[in-house]
Design a protein around this motif. Sequence first.
Motif, mmCIF file in Angstrom:
data_model
loop_
_atom_site.group_PDB
_atom_site.id
_atom_site.type_symbol
_atom_site.label_atom_id
_atom_site.label_comp_id
_atom_site.label_asym_id
_atom_site.label_seq_id
_atom_site.Cartn_x
_atom_site.Cartn_y
_atom_site.Cartn_z
ATOM 1 N N LEU A 147 0.825 -1.206 0.000
ATOM 2 C CA LEU A 147 0.000 0.000 0.000
ATOM 3 C C LEU A 147 0.863 1.262 0.000
ATOM 4 O O LEU A 147 0.517 2.265 -0.628
ATOM 5 N N ALA A 148 1.989 1.202 0.704
ATOM 6 C CA ALA A 148 2.898 2.356 0.723
ATOM 7 C C ALA A 148 3.445 2.647 -0.662
ATOM 8 O O ALA A 148 3.529 3.805 -1.084
ATOM 9 N N LEU A 149 3.793 1.609 -1.386
ATOM 10 C CA LEU A 149 4.303 1.796 -2.751
ATOM 11 C C LEU A 149 3.242 2.440 -3.635
ATOM 12 O O LEU A 149 3.544 3.307 -4.458
ATOM 13 N N GLY A 150 1.986 2.046 -3.458
ATOM 14 C CA GLY A 150 0.923 2.674 -4.222
ATOM 15 C C GLY A 150 0.759 4.140 -3.898
ATOM 16 O O GLY A 150 0.458 4.954 -4.772
ATOM 17 N N GLY A 151 0.974 4.495 -2.628
ATOM 18 C CA GLY A 151 0.872 5.891 -2.232
ATOM 19 C C GLY A 151 1.961 6.764 -2.827
ATOM 20 O O GLY A 151 1.777 7.969 -2.999
ATOM 21 N N ILE A 152 3.102 6.155 -3.148
ATOM 22 C CA ILE A 152 4.215 6.906 -3.737
ATOM 23 C C ILE A 152 3.986 7.179 -5.222
ATOM 24 O O ILE A 152 4.630 8.026 -5.830
ATOM 25 N N LYS A 153 3.061 6.449 -5.802
ATOM 26 C CA LYS A 153 2.602 6.644 -7.184
ATOM 27 C C LYS A 153 3.712 6.385 -8.212
ATOM 28 O O LYS A 153 4.454 5.432 -8.071
ATOM 29 N N GLU A 154 3.811 7.217 -9.254
ATOM 30 C CA GLU A 154 4.693 6.916 -10.385
ATOM 31 C C GLU A 154 6.145 6.705 -9.972
ATOM 32 O O GLU A 154 6.881 5.963 -10.623
ATOM 33 N N ALA A 155 6.546 7.349 -8.886
ATOM 34 C CA ALA A 155 7.934 7.229 -8.436
ATOM 35 C C ALA A 155 8.250 5.821 -7.941
ATOM 36 O O ALA A 155 9.414 5.487 -7.725
ATOM 37 N N ALA A 156 7.216 4.989 -7.778
ATOM 38 C CA ALA A 156 7.416 3.602 -7.350
ATOM 39 C C ALA A 156 7.330 2.636 -8.539
ATOM 40 O O ALA A 156 7.059 1.449 -8.358
ATOM 41 N N ALA A 157 7.588 3.120 -9.744
ATOM 42 C CA ALA A 157 7.448 2.295 -10.949
ATOM 43 C C ALA A 157 8.279 1.015 -10.892
ATOM 44 O O ALA A 157 7.877 -0.035 -11.413
ATOM 45 N N LYS A 158 9.436 1.064 -10.222
ATOM 46 C CA LYS A 158 10.291 -0.123 -10.139
ATOM 47 C C LYS A 158 9.630 -1.265 -9.360
ATOM 48 O O LYS A 158 10.066 -2.416 -9.452
ATOM 49 N N ALA A 159 8.602 -0.931 -8.610
ATOM 50 C CA ALA A 159 7.930 -1.953 -7.798
ATOM 51 C C ALA A 159 6.882 -2.739 -8.580
ATOM 52 O O ALA A 159 6.343 -3.720 -8.065
ATOM 53 N N VAL A 160 6.591 -2.345 -9.812
ATOM 54 C CA VAL A 160 5.511 -3.004 -10.552
ATOM 55 C C VAL A 160 5.734 -4.512 -10.710
ATOM 56 O O VAL A 160 4.838 -5.306 -10.392
ATOM 57 N N PRO A 161 6.903 -4.978 -11.171
ATOM 58 C CA PRO A 161 7.069 -6.432 -11.326
ATOM 59 C C PRO A 161 6.856 -7.226 -10.039
ATOM 60 O O PRO A 161 6.110 -8.216 -10.051
ATOM 61 N N PRO A 162 7.468 -6.837 -8.897
ATOM 62 C CA PRO A 162 7.198 -7.618 -7.677
ATOM 63 C C PRO A 162 5.756 -7.507 -7.198
ATOM 64 O O PRO A 162 5.220 -8.452 -6.613
ATOM 65 N N LEU A 163 5.106 -6.385 -7.437
ATOM 66 C CA LEU A 163 3.703 -6.255 -7.058
ATOM 67 C C LEU A 163 2.820 -7.168 -7.907
ATOM 68 O O LEU A 163 1.890 -7.805 -7.394
ATOM 69 N N VAL A 164 3.111 -7.247 -9.193
ATOM 70 C CA VAL A 164 2.354 -8.141 -10.071
ATOM 71 C C VAL A 164 2.562 -9.591 -9.639
ATOM 72 O O VAL A 164 1.614 -10.390 -9.600
ATOM 73 N N ALA A 165 3.805 -9.924 -9.286
ATOM 74 C CA ALA A 165 4.096 -11.291 -8.825
ATOM 75 C C ALA A 165 3.308 -11.607 -7.551
ATOM 76 O O ALA A 165 2.777 -12.714 -7.394
ATOM 77 N N MET A 166 3.215 -10.651 -6.635
ATOM 78 C CA MET A 166 2.445 -10.853 -5.413
ATOM 79 C C MET A 166 0.965 -11.032 -5.729
ATOM 80 O O MET A 166 0.303 -11.938 -5.209
ATOM 81 N N LEU A 167 0.449 -10.169 -6.567
ATOM 82 C CA LEU A 167 -0.963 -10.229 -6.934
ATOM 83 C C LEU A 167 -1.315 -11.542 -7.625
ATOM 84 O O LEU A 167 -2.397 -12.099 -7.410
ATOM 85 N N ALA A 168 -0.408 -12.054 -8.422
ATOM 86 C CA ALA A 168 -0.683 -13.248 -9.238
ATOM 87 C C ALA A 168 -0.462 -14.561 -8.496
ATOM 88 O O ALA A 168 -0.742 -15.626 -9.050
ATOM 89 N N ASP A 169 0.003 -14.498 -7.254
ATOM 90 C CA ASP A 169 0.324 -15.727 -6.521
ATOM 91 C C ASP A 169 -0.889 -16.211 -5.727
ATOM 92 O O ASP A 169 -1.204 -15.668 -4.668
ATOM 93 N N PRO A 170 -1.594 -17.232 -6.189
ATOM 94 C CA PRO A 170 -2.811 -17.698 -5.500
ATOM 95 C C PRO A 170 -2.521 -18.366 -4.168
ATOM 96 O O PRO A 170 -3.453 -18.612 -3.385
ATOM 97 N N ARG A 171 -1.259 -18.655 -3.867
ATOM 98 C CA ARG A 171 -0.925 -19.287 -2.589
ATOM 99 C C ARG A 171 -0.959 -18.290 -1.441
ATOM 100 O O ARG A 171 -1.043 -18.672 -0.277
ATOM 101 N N LEU A 172 -0.909 -17.012 -1.761
ATOM 102 C CA LEU A 172 -0.875 -15.980 -0.731
ATOM 103 C C LEU A 172 -2.265 -15.694 -0.187
ATOM 104 O O LEU A 172 -3.277 -15.916 -0.855
ATOM 105 N N ASP A 173 -2.306 -15.135 1.019
ATOM 106 C CA ASP A 173 -3.543 -14.652 1.602
ATOM 107 C C ASP A 173 -4.112 -13.534 0.716
ATOM 108 O O ASP A 173 -3.353 -12.772 0.108
ATOM 109 N N PRO A 174 -5.426 -13.392 0.635
ATOM 110 C CA PRO A 174 -6.003 -12.341 -0.218
ATOM 111 C C PRO A 174 -5.591 -10.919 0.152
ATOM 112 O O PRO A 174 -5.514 -10.057 -0.739
ATOM 113 N N GLU A 175 -5.322 -10.636 1.427
ATOM 114 C CA GLU A 175 -5.048 -9.249 1.824
ATOM 115 C C GLU A 175 -3.825 -8.650 1.139
ATOM 116 O O GLU A 175 -3.911 -7.560 0.568
ATOM 117 N N PRO A 176 -2.632 -9.287 1.181
ATOM 118 C CA PRO A 176 -1.509 -8.690 0.461
ATOM 119 C C PRO A 176 -1.730 -8.662 -1.052
ATOM 120 O O PRO A 176 -1.234 -7.754 -1.728
#
Length: 409
Positions: free
Chosen positions: A186-215
Amino acid sequence: AELEAALRDQAPEVRQNAAWALGRVGPAAVPKLREALRDRDPFVKRDAAQSLGQFEPVPVRVALGDLLTLCHDENSEVRRAAVGVLIRIVGPEDAKIAAKHLQVVLSDRDEEIRTNAALALANIGGKESAPAVGVLVHAMHRGDLELRRQAAAAIRNIGPEAHRAVPDLIRTLNEKDKELRTNAALALGGIKEAAAKAVPPLVAMLADPRLDPEPRKAAAVALSGIGAVPAAIDAVPRLLQIISNADDDGEVRWRTVWAIRPHNVSLRKMEGVYPALSKVLKEPKTDNNRMLRYDCAYMLCALQGSEAPADAMEVLAEFLKDTKVQIYMSTQANLQASGVEIGPGAAKIIETGKGDGRTMALQALGWAGAARIRQRPDIIRQLRFLADDPETFVDLRKECQTLLKVIGQ
């Protein structure tokens, strides 16, 4: 009356005990506790501040100026107690009066005071809270688990001014604790465009069905905040797979729709967008996919206008009857003081909404056009009901009346 008299006693220990006891009286004691904050004895001031910390924030706000003055007190226990209350009562509206005082104690020799001052500044947010980033990053790596969670959440409130924390937040996405990972996302999202480098790990987190829904949901919200940076454009096909996967969690899929929204009309040219969104509309309605279906119908009307599929109109008809939807406004962290004496604080992540979310259904119907609406007598009946019902939220009622005029009803 006895406690008031005790506050005027010559013996500091008597005044101190009175200040402590007033904390058990309730908010009615605030005026007398404000007087005690100006006492010449440091322990009276400390106990008066701690007593104010027992009350709800609103009645304590009258003591804001007194507490800010104590940030500069020569006694560390007084400063610690004052900052502990300030973290509970300051907000964005206090930027001009409070930020400069809290910035001073960011360099306090007491680590607890520094940390709580940083958390208080994060409750203010924006440019004035930027000096707190270094203290918060330190706490995110070296504090106890609850403090680490709070520090990550606090960076969310600071926003783009916290851009130097991006590398540390990306590393924190790999932590085992789900709440810490959620807050870092959520902090990375608040930083907005300046957090562009975080997109790949965020996508990996979102796409992992083994994780809890909250993260995973937090990762999607973060992607929506970062926006249409190049890496996010490349991620759209993967996000569409998540959205259209009926076996995945409906709340995660719904937030994933948020993640593709920043691409706006560019989605019209992206392969697979319409099939993915349309597939969702064919699913049986459940509590888990309710908002997902609404958002997909909204998006299809936004992108296709009068060419939106019939299923989108069907879902919008359902949407118009749903009284439980609000318009999403923001995600913020509410922070608390932490320390040896008061124990660990906790960050509460709050999604705020307002109004009646059915205004989005009206907007979507407007894009679909008058001809499509006229084909749906059930939609027209509901529009009339909402336009005539005095209990309808005022803005929604006006928009229904306007839309009925547009379609000649």
